[in-house]
Scaffold this active site. Structure first.
Site, PDB file in Angstrom:
ATOM      1  N   LYS A   1      14.657 -50.681 112.688  1.00  0.00           N
ATOM      2  CA  LYS A   1      14.693 -49.782 113.817  1.00  0.00           C
ATOM      3  C   LYS A   1      14.119 -48.381 113.432  1.00  0.00           C
ATOM      4  O   LYS A   1      13.233 -47.801 114.173  1.00  0.00           O
ATOM      5  CB  LYS A   1      16.229 -49.266 114.029  1.00  0.00           C
ATOM      6  N   ASN A   2      14.427 -48.011 112.420  1.00  0.00           N
ATOM      7  CA  ASN A   2      13.656 -46.719 111.989  1.00  0.00           C
ATOM      8  C   ASN A   2      12.385 -46.791 111.721  1.00  0.00           C
ATOM      9  O   ASN A   2      11.617 -45.854 111.580  1.00  0.00           O
ATOM     10  CB  ASN A   2      14.391 -46.086 110.634  1.00  0.00           C
TER      11      ASN A   2
ATOM     12  N   ARG B   1      17.539 -38.784 119.522  1.00  0.00           N
ATOM     13  CA  ARG B   1      17.085 -37.570 118.797  1.00  0.00           C
ATOM     14  C   ARG B   1      15.511 -37.999 118.352  1.00  0.00           C
ATOM     15  O   ARG B   1      14.650 -36.918 118.374  1.00  0.00           O
ATOM     16  CB  ARG B   1      17.828 -37.523 117.716  1.00  0.00           C
TER      17      ARG B   1
ATOM     18  N   CYS C   1      24.630 -33.591 117.129  1.00  0.00           N
ATOM     19  CA  CYS C   1      24.870 -34.903 117.281  1.00  0.00           C
ATOM     20  C   CYS C   1      26.321 -35.113 116.589  1.00  0.00           C
ATOM     21  O   CYS C   1      26.432 -34.167 115.633  1.00  0.00           O
ATOM     22  CB  CYS C   1      23.725 -35.807 117.228  1.00  0.00           C
TER      23      CYS C   1
ATOM     24  N   ARG D   1      22.004 -31.122 112.781  1.00  0.00           N
ATOM     25  CA  ARG D   1      20.512 -31.540 112.720  1.00  0.00           C
ATOM     26  C   ARG D   1      19.453 -30.859 113.242  1.00  0.00           C
ATOM     27  O   ARG D   1      18.969 -31.181 114.286  1.00  0.00           O
ATOM     28  CB  ARG D   1      20.631 -33.085 113.090  1.00  0.00           C
ATOM     29  N   PRO D   2      18.883 -29.870 112.594  1.00  0.00           N
ATOM     30  CA  PRO D   2      18.064 -29.126 113.113  1.00  0.00           C
ATOM     31  C   PRO D   2      16.576 -29.682 113.318  1.00  0.00           C
ATOM     32  O   PRO D   2      16.393 -30.522 112.306  1.00  0.00           O
ATOM     33  CB  PRO D   2      18.011 -27.893 112.454  1.00  0.00           C
ATOM     34  N   VAL D   3      15.636 -28.816 113.767  1.00  0.00           N
ATOM     35  CA  VAL D   3      14.032 -29.646 113.918  1.00  0.00           C
ATOM     36  C   VAL D   3      13.301 -28.193 113.416  1.00  0.00           C
ATOM     37  O   VAL D   3      11.948 -28.250 113.490  1.00  0.00           O
ATOM     38  CB  VAL D   3      13.860 -29.810 115.327  1.00  0.00           C
ATOM     39  N   ASP D   4      13.846 -27.438 112.596  1.00  0.00           N
ATOM     40  CA  ASP D   4      13.020 -26.223 112.041  1.00  0.00           C
ATOM     41  C   ASP D   4      11.795 -26.755 111.251  1.00  0.00           C
ATOM     42  O   ASP D   4      10.757 -26.088 111.369  1.00  0.00           O
ATOM     43  CB  ASP D   4      13.870 -25.349 111.329  1.00  0.00           C
ATOM     44  N   LEU D   5      12.007 -27.888 110.328  1.00  0.00           N
ATOM     45  CA  LEU D   5      11.034 -28.062 109.501  1.00  0.00           C
ATOM     46  C   LEU D   5       9.981 -28.905 110.120  1.00  0.00           C
ATOM     47  O   LEU D   5       8.787 -29.001 109.839  1.00  0.00           O
ATOM     48  CB  LEU D   5      11.696 -29.183 108.421  1.00  0.00           C
TER      49      LEU D   5
ATOM     50  N   ASP E   1      22.701 -44.106 105.264  1.00  0.00           N
ATOM     51  CA  ASP E   1      22.594 -45.022 106.468  1.00  0.00           C
ATOM     52  C   ASP E   1      23.720 -46.197 105.924  1.00  0.00           C
ATOM     53  O   ASP E   1      23.984 -47.110 106.724  1.00  0.00           O
ATOM     54  CB  ASP E   1      21.442 -45.356 107.069  1.00  0.00           C
TER      55      ASP E   1
ATOM     56  N   ILE F   1      23.208 -35.741 102.296  1.00  0.00           N
ATOM     57  CA  ILE F   1      22.282 -35.844 103.645  1.00  0.00           C
ATOM     58  C   ILE F   1      22.680 -35.209 104.913  1.00  0.00           C
ATOM     59  O   ILE F   1      21.991 -34.227 105.299  1.00  0.00           O
ATOM     60  CB  ILE F   1      21.557 -37.184 103.754  1.00  0.00           C
TER      61      ILE F   1
ATOM     62  N   ARG G   1      22.701 -50.075 119.599  1.00  0.00           N
ATOM     63  CA  ARG G   1      21.747 -49.293 119.415  1.00  0.00           C
ATOM     64  C   ARG G   1      20.847 -49.518 118.201  1.00  0.00           C
ATOM     65  O   ARG G   1      19.751 -49.262 118.129  1.00  0.00           O
ATOM     66  CB  ARG G   1      22.258 -47.781 119.078  1.00  0.00           C
TER      67      ARG G   1
END
Ligand code: UD1
Length: 429
Positions: free
Chosen positions: A22-23, A102, A126, A131-135, A316, A338, A408
């Site tokens: 999936k990933n 996401r 979530c 779970r930021p998106v700054d990077l 995971d 993580i 999912r």
């Protein structure tokens, strides 16, 4: 909403075919936005997240054709997707779609790289943390994108195209690395990414991009070098095996005892996970066809594990390992480094009789003689499957609610386990 009913106590014996990852599938589908030609993806798993991403890409004008079954093809063969982003009609990814998955935020990279502009909703928090998106934003800025936050949207602009640059991630991030690689593939000049994520899915996406004409080297190591090209072509690529699905079924067999061949997968994708199972007393034998997992009669030994970026033990598989250790003879320790809030399975496992003590990012699991079935539910993918693992060894019936989360990420879970002797059924509605 569907539920899954499990009656525990059966050993697992037989063969479980492992699906495509999936990933890797999600970023590969997103990478199709980088070219006007058709990208053909094979070994794509049949998952709710894949269908949802298909819908999200459709919103940008991408056509996805799913090839029909071929004569003699087994039921468990992966799907083949023909993806064409010939005409991108919309560079906006709206909140109602991005908030449902996401990873769809990652469309920002190919959209700004190819179209010079993208407007993508911020995904929000979530179940497993902020779970930021700054990077991801930092990486795009390093490649010359101008970024603005507007009404909950990240607006990225690069009217004259992106340019190569130096990106050094302060922490290892899979999403940041995918975004940086995709954007840099079409940037003008050379990009060097340092402290890149080394997960096998990064390498798989880079392999596919290279087949499309990209010039990426070092994917799978902490330093990735990308020489940007003006245009990418179509290609045909088979998705690599799902290491998390592999590890999950390995833990299910470890839990129940028995002997199962995990087919179409490779040990090097999850060596740290397999090492932990060996330490716990589980038999792991790589074969030409995949990985054989067995446990016959011996007690499980406790382990101490800390989640780490690849090649360390994956976050995971943390919930699944915890479920397994509830039955070990002794006390185990699991530290999650993580994600900040990835212990939601603990309270549900407790409902089955597990004894787990939480102290910040560290969980102490005291093995118990037996678990007892109960109704349970979970709010994220890996947590839900940990409940399935526990239920397979619990006395009596467990009803796992909110199966949506399982669908999912796990293809035909009840069929795969049922074929090996588990008493498991899906109850619709
Ligand atoms: C991916 C996987 C997910 C897996 C995770 C870690 C997919 C679709 N999902 O998620 O299954 O659990 O890798 O192996 O591939 N972070 C920041 N700022 C950012 C981005 C990330 O602080 O801009 C932090 C996150 O909050 C987290 C850590 O970095 O604490 C790792 O996140 P990341 O590796 O990016 O995970 P995902 O790519 O979201």
């Amino acid at each position: 909403m569907d539920r899954i009913r499990i009656v525990g106590g059966q050993r697992l014996n037989g063969t479980i075919p492992i699906s495509g990852a999936k990933n890797a599938t999600l970023p590969l589908m997103i990478a199709s936005l980088l070219t006007a030609d058709t990208l053909v993806l094979e070994n794509v798993p049949r998952l709710a997240d894949v269908r949802l991403l298909q819908h999200i890409l459709g919103n940008h004008g991408v056509d996805v054709m799913i090839a029909g079954k071929r004569p003699g093809e087994p039921d468990n063969a992966g799907q083949t997707l023909h993806i064409s982003a010939k005409n991108i009609v919309d560079t906006t990814a709206p909140y109602d779609l991005v908030s449902r998955m996401r990873a769809s935020f990652w469309v920002i990279a190919p959209l700004v790289a190819r179209m010079g502009e993208a407007r993508v909703s911020m995904p929000g928090g979530c179940a497993i943390g902020t779970r930021p998106v700054d990077l991801l934003i930092m990486a795009l800025e390093q490649l010359g994108a101008e970024i603005e936050i507007d009404g909950g949207y990240v607006v990225a602009r690069a009217r004259k195209g992106l340019r190569g640059g130096a990106i050094k991630f302060p922490k290892v991030t899979v999403s940041g690395t995918h975004v940086a690689v995709m954007a840099a593939a079409l940037a003008n000049g050379t990009t060097v990414i340092d402290n890149a994520a080394c997960e096998p899915e990064i390498g798989d996406v880079a392999d596919c991009l290279n087949k499309m004409g990209a010039r990426i080297s070092g994917a799978g190591t902490p330093r990735i070098v990308i020489e940007g090209v003006a245009k990418l072509n179509g290609a045909r690529h088979a998705v690599l095996p799902d290491r998390i699905e592999t590890g999950t079924y390995a833990m299910a067999v470890a839990m129940t005892g028995g002997d199962v061949l995990l087919q179409n997968t490779r040990p090097e994708l999850l060596q740290a996970g397999l090492d932990v199972l060996v330490e716990a007393g589980v038999g792991i034998t790589p074969t030409n066809e995949g990985i054989r997992v067995s446990r016959n009669g011996s007690a499980l030994r406790p382990v101490a594990v800390t989640t780490q970026p690849f090649p360390g033990f994956p976050t995971d598989l943390q919930a699944q390992l915890m479920a397994l250790m509830t039955r070990a003879r002794g006390t185990s320790h699991i530290t999650e480094t993580i994600f900040e809030n990835r212990f939601m399975h603990v309270q549900e496992l407790a409902r089955l009789g597990a004894r787990i003590h939480l102290d910040g990012e560290r969980a102490t699991i005291e093995g118990v003689e037996k678990l007892k079935g109960a109704p349970v539910m979970a709010t994220d993918l890996r947590a839900s499957v940990s409940l399935v693992i526990a239920a397979l060894a619990a006395e009596g019936e467990t009803m796992v609610n909110r199966v949506y989360h399982l669908d999912r990420g796990f293809e035909r879970l009840e069929a795969k386990l049922g074929a090996c002797g588990a008493v498991i059924e899906r109850i619709s509605g």
